[in-house]
Structures are given as structure tokens and as C-alpha cells.
Enzyme design. Structure first.
Site, PDB file in Angstrom:
ATOM      1  N   THR A 387       0.828  -1.195   0.000  1.00 43.63           N
ATOM      2  CA  THR A 387       0.000   0.000   0.000  1.00 43.63           C
ATOM      3  C   THR A 387       0.875   1.263   0.000  1.00 43.63           C
ATOM      4  OG1 THR A 387      -1.552  -1.251   1.341  1.00 43.63           O
ATOM      5  CG2 THR A 387      -1.816   1.113   1.332  1.00 43.63           C
ATOM      6  N   GLY A 480      -0.816  -2.209   5.754  1.00 42.36           N
ATOM      7  CA  GLY A 480      -1.687  -3.341   6.073  1.00 42.36           C
ATOM      8  C   GLY A 480      -2.515  -3.078   7.313  1.00 42.36           C
TER       9      GLY A 480
END
EC number: 2.3.2.2
Length: 576
Positions: A387, A480
């Protein structure tokens, strides 16, 4: 004339002050200019971009300097990150966008990936009903239908000023001409070399015979061609034609599930922001299928009544309180959060102050609450059926907070042959089997079970904060399951612990997520005395590597933009 000693003293004093005034008149303006120049190193009036790589930050800043707004810059940054931050920047993944206009109007865009139409609830289970290791992580079946390109198109259609083509072009130039690899990227590429080769027979993407080193030039010609099609054809450049054909061919060769029908049917969704208040500040954040917004507001309310400022940053009392709040919030996440298009998420119940207060009543200062004794809460009247992040503000005060992902670092590590981009492994964010943790250790249930065309639950928490009705902060992070707690602690660092933006981002972090029942801490986040106190109360404290990579912007009292770029990565803040 002779003066008495007392008068002479007065005259000498007057002469001294006259000389001082003359010197001051010369020195003070110079000192003021130095102070202004120093302030301008960190504070900017006309716009700021904070994101994961220097090249992408520069691309975004250039767009702002050309007269583009925050959304224009965001589109350009998204595509530039696809090139320069392949661990998480993407066109093969998805994400969430939180927007606040200069006039205070808010909106959020869900461009999260979706399960293919051929997906099924038990697709990752063997004949005995057990989860097949790695199937939801490093196979073609691990990929959800990508949403990033559609998301950028929708955002630009709604709010953009500059032409689409000029926003995509910088990424094309970076891919075709190449850019110098940083030490961190070189290390990541070398670390994943074996997996790239194992999963991509006959492909040569992101590989170098003698290994990557800092300063090497990374050229991605196939990716440049893909980006050119997106530049020239917008959404159709990705979801139709040559790129779509290459994606479907890749799926067919690897027994993947994504079809042309999935690509045709994918559409981002504009959703109403989740909002709440913390100590007079308004929090604007993402709604489900992100779990981040609800969890963040629950956490803030859980600690609001306590004197964190008096206790201090990362002291034993502060850490204990935050851990107990996180334990309860992540338990709720496991049961009640999922795609609202498939599951009725009890938003109002989860954010009810009385409910949150009741959850914290079992908190005991003398000892840790075992996670085994904490279950998801119950509501009256409710029935259940890697991410990257970037923050941008423009000269007018329009702000955007975007978190986007491939899930794991480099996603599934599988490339689309001919198109040069990575596939996500977002299907692992579903609950493959109730009670079985995913790669981040998160446990889920029915609300996040796999269903065709459903969006998987996420921890992404892009957030904007207001103070007295004005823009105050733009914040978010990758990481995460640690995303929620990293954003939470960064906000506390500014509001409760009076840190500036860079200090708040740099400060050491810790994390707890209900299961496993561990307090994970960055190195030196807690001193030995604090750790001893927590251990004596029954907390299991474990040291780990970096937690999150927060990129954020703070609006100072005098209206300047102050950036915080996370030193844990290559993250860069640029403004003008």
C-alpha cells in the site's frame, strides 16, 4: 565640561542605546529575512505534495505550479507512483480517496478492487475444507478486478482542471526515459528477484543480471506503452483494447478468474464520508468497505476522556490505554465490517458513544485484558446476515488524501506480459475461511466472505481533519493492518502531544490488533522502564521493524502548509 559620575553614566547609557538602535535597524531586517527563509524551507503557501518517492512528489508539484488543482496533482502522482514505486504504486490495484474542497465540501471515492464474477466463497479451500497456503497471495487467482484507472478517471471527471493527457504524460516519460533507483528500491527489487523469476517465466520485468544498486537507471518500455494508451483513451485505454486483451491472456495462462465482463462492469463508487469529532476537531474519513474510518473514530472516542497530554507520548499509561482501545476496535472489525453493497454494516451502532464507552468499561489498569476474553460487541436491535499513501493541498485549499494498494509488497509479484504492470493479490483481504487470519494476521467472518463482484474489506484510512471549520490536516499511510493505528497515533501526536507535522510522522509507533495478542513496537519506541511496567501487567511486548509510512500535511496557525514525509521510506515533501 566635567560631568558627575552619575550623569556620565546616563550619557554613556544614552550613547549605547543610540548605537544599539542603529545597529538593530541594520541587523533586525536581515534576521527577519533569515527567519522567513528558514520558515519557507518547511512552510509553503501555494501548495504541497507528500508521497512515497521524490520523482512522484516532483510530478505532483509541477502540476500544482502549472495551475492544476489537488485532484489534478493526485492523478499525476498516482500514475507516477506506478512507475517509481512498484511495491505499491499501481494501475493494477485500487484504493480510496477522501476529498475536501476549499469551501468545505467533502466527498469520498471507493475505487477498491472487486472479486471477479467467477469467484466463490470457498475458492481457496481444499477438499478437506482447509485454506490452501499461498493460493490467495501468489497466484493469478489472488487478483481482484483493478480499480485505480477507473478511480482516477472519475476523480478527474468530477474535479479536474487540466487536460487528462498532460497529467499522465509525466509517468510515461519516467517509464520510457527511466529514473535513478534509490537504495531502498534497489534493496526491495533484489530481495524479490527470486519470486519475480519464479512467478514470471519468460518475462524480464524489474530484473537486472548483476542486481540493482543505488543510482541505476530503471526503464520500463512496456509500461510506457500501456500508459500511453491510458493517456490517449482514458478508461478504455485500460479496460478495453490491447491492455485488456493482455490482462485477459495473462489470466487465462495462469488459471486466473478476471474476464472482459469483469473489466466492463467495474466502476468506482462515490460514497458519503464518515465523520466524527475529537476534542473539537472534525474528522473526515473513509466509509466501508474501508474499515479504517469507523475504526479510527472508535479509537479516538475511546481515548478522548483521558489526559493523554499530561501522561505524555508513549508512556506506560498512554500505551496501555491505546492498546486496550485497539484490542476492542479490531475485535469489532472482525465481525461487523465488509462491503456495504453486500452486507449491512452497523455504522451508527459502532460509532454510538454509549456503545464505545461500554466496550471500554472492562478495561482494568492493573492488568492486561486477554484478547481471548474480548469478543466483538453486541448491539440492541441488530441482526447480522503494500500500500502507499499521498496527501496533497493546492493554493486554494482544496485537499485530497489517497491511499492505494496492491496489498502485499509488489502485489502477487505476477506481471501482465506485454503490459508491464503488476497484478494485485487483494483477494487475500477477504476472509478465506471464518477465523483463519490473512497475511496480515487479521481475522474475519461472514461480513467479509468472498462473493462475486464484492469488494474486499480494507484497513486503508485516508483522512482529513478540520479545525474551526477550516482545513487542518491531511493524513494517511500504508502498512496493512497497522494503517489504522498509525493514522490514529499521528493525529494524537499533533492534537494531544503538540508535535509539528514532521515530528508527528517521525515519532516511533506501536500496534495492537486483538489477534495475535501482541503489542508490536518499533525499535526504541518504548523505553525499558515502560516495557517492564507493561510486561508486569501481562502485556506481551514484541519489537519489530517499521510500522507504517505516514505522509501528511498540517495547516499552521498562520495559514502555511507544513509537510511530514516519513523517514522510514523514500517519502518526500515538496511545496512552493
Amino acid at each position: 565640561m566635567n560631568y558627575p559620575p552619575s550623569q556620565m553614566s546616563v550619557i554613556n547609557t544614552r550613547k549605547f542605546f543610540k548605537c544599539f538602535q542603529k545597529v538593530a535597524c541594520l541587523i533586525l531586517p536581515v534576521m527577519l529575512l533569515i527567519q522567513v527563509a528558514k520558515a519557507q524551507d518547511d512552510h509553503y503557501k501555494n501548495g504541497m505534495v507528500v508521497c512515497a518517492t521524490p520523482n512522484a512528489s516532483k510530478v505532483g508539484l509541477d502540476v500544482l505550479k502549472k495551475g492544476g488543482n489537488a485532484i489534478d496533482a493526485a492523478v499525476a502522482v498516482q500514475f507516477a507512483l506506478e512507475v517509481t514505486h512498484p511495491e505499491a504504486g499501481n494501475i493494477g490495484g485500487g484504493g480510496f480517496l477522501v476529498y475536501r474542497s476549499a469551501k468545505g465540501i467533502t466527498n469520498t471515492l471507493d475505487f477498491r478492487e472487486k472479486a471477479p464474477a467467477r469467484a466463490s466463497q470457498n475458492m481457496y479451500l481444499d477438499s478437506a475444507g482447509n485454506v490452501v497456503p499461498g493460493m490467495s497471495i501468489s497466484t493469478h487467482q489472488a487478483s481482484g478486478v483493478p480499480g485505480s484507472v477507473d478511480g482516477m478517471v472519475q476523480a478527474h471527471n468530477n474535479y479536474g482542471k487540466l487536460k487528462w493527457a498532460e497529467l499522465v504524460q509525466p509517468a510515461i516519460d519516467l517509464a520510457r526515459n527511466g529514473f535513478k533507483v534509490t537504495a531502498k528500491l534497489a534493496s526491495a527489487l533484489n530481495h524479490n528477484r527470486t519470486q519475480f523469476m519464479k512467478l514470471n517465466a519468460g518475462k524480464n520485468y524489474l530484473l537486472k543480471d548483476d542486481g540493482w544498486k543505488e543510482g541505476d537507471l530503471l526503464v520500463q518500455e512496456d509500461l510506457a506503452k500501456t500508459l500511453e494508451l491510458i493517456r490517449d483513451n482514458g478508461r478504455d485505454g485500460f479496460y478495453k483494447g490491447k491492455v485488456a486483451d493482455e490482462l485477459i491472456t495473462e489470466m487465462n495462462q495462469g488459471n486466473g478468474l478476471i474476464s472482459q465482463i469483469d473489466l466492463d462492469n467495474y466502476h468506482s463508487v462515490w460514497r458519503k464520508a464518515i465523520t466524527g469529532n475529537y476534542k473539537g476537531y472534525k474528522i473526515i474519513t473513509m466509509a466501508p468497505p474501508s474499515s479504517g474510518g469507523i475504526a479510527l473514530l472508535q479509537l479516538l472516542h475511546s481515548v478522548e476522556q483521558y489526559p493523554l497530554k499530561r501522561w505524555g507520548h508513549n508512556t506506560d499509561s498512554t500505551v496501555q490505554l491505546i492498546v486496550e482501545a485497539e484490542r476492542r476496535v479490531y475485535a469489532d472489525r472482525s465481525k461487523y465490517l465488509g462491503d456495504p453493497d453486500f452486507y449491512k454494516v452497523p455504522v451508527d451502532s459502532l460509532l454510538n458513544p454509549a456503545y464505545i464507552d461500554a466496550r471500554m468499561k472492562s478495561f482494568n489498569w492493573s492488568a492486561a485484558t486477554p484478547s481471548t476474553s474480548i469478543e466483538p460487541g453486541k448491539f440492541v436491535g441488530y441482526e447480522s446476515d503494500q500500500t502507499t499513501h499521498y496527501s496533497i493541498v493546492d493554493k486554494d485549499g482544496n485537499a485530497v488524501s489517497i491511499t492505494t494498494t496492491l496489498n502485499d509488497s509488489f502485489g502477487s509479484k505476477i506481471f501482465v506480459s506485454g503490459a508491464g504492470f503488476l497484478l494485485n493479490n487483494e483477494m487475500d483481504d477477504f476472509s478465506s475461511k471464518p477465523g483463519v487470519p490473512n497475511m496480515f494476521g487479521l481475522v474475519g467472518g461472514k461480513a467479509n466472505s468472498i462473493q462475486p463482484n464484492k469488494r474486499m474489506l480494507s484497513s486503508m484510512t485516508p483522512t482529513i481533519v478540520e479545525k474551526n471549520g477550516k482545513l487542518f490536516m491531511v493524513v494517511g499511510t500504508p502498512g496493512g493492518s497497522t494503517i489504522i493505528t498509525s493514522v490514529f497515533q499521528t493525529i494524537l501526536n499533533v492534537i494531544d502531544f503538540s508535535m509539528d507535522m514532521q515530528q508527528a510522522v517521525t515519532a516511533k509507533r506501536f500496534h495492537h490488533q486483538w489477534l495475535p495478542d501482541d503489542v508490536e513496537t518499533e525499535t526504541n519506541a518504548l523505553d525499558s522502564a515502560t516495557i517492564n511496567i507493561l510486561q508486569q501487567k501481562g502485556y506481551k511486548v514484541i519489537s519489530r521493524g517499521n510500522i507504517g509510512r505516514v505522509d501528511a500535511i498540517l495547516v499552521t496557525g498562520d495559514g502555511y502548509y507544513q509537510g511530514g514525509a516519513d523517514p522510514r521510506g523514500d517519502d518526500t515533501k515538496l511545496g512552493f
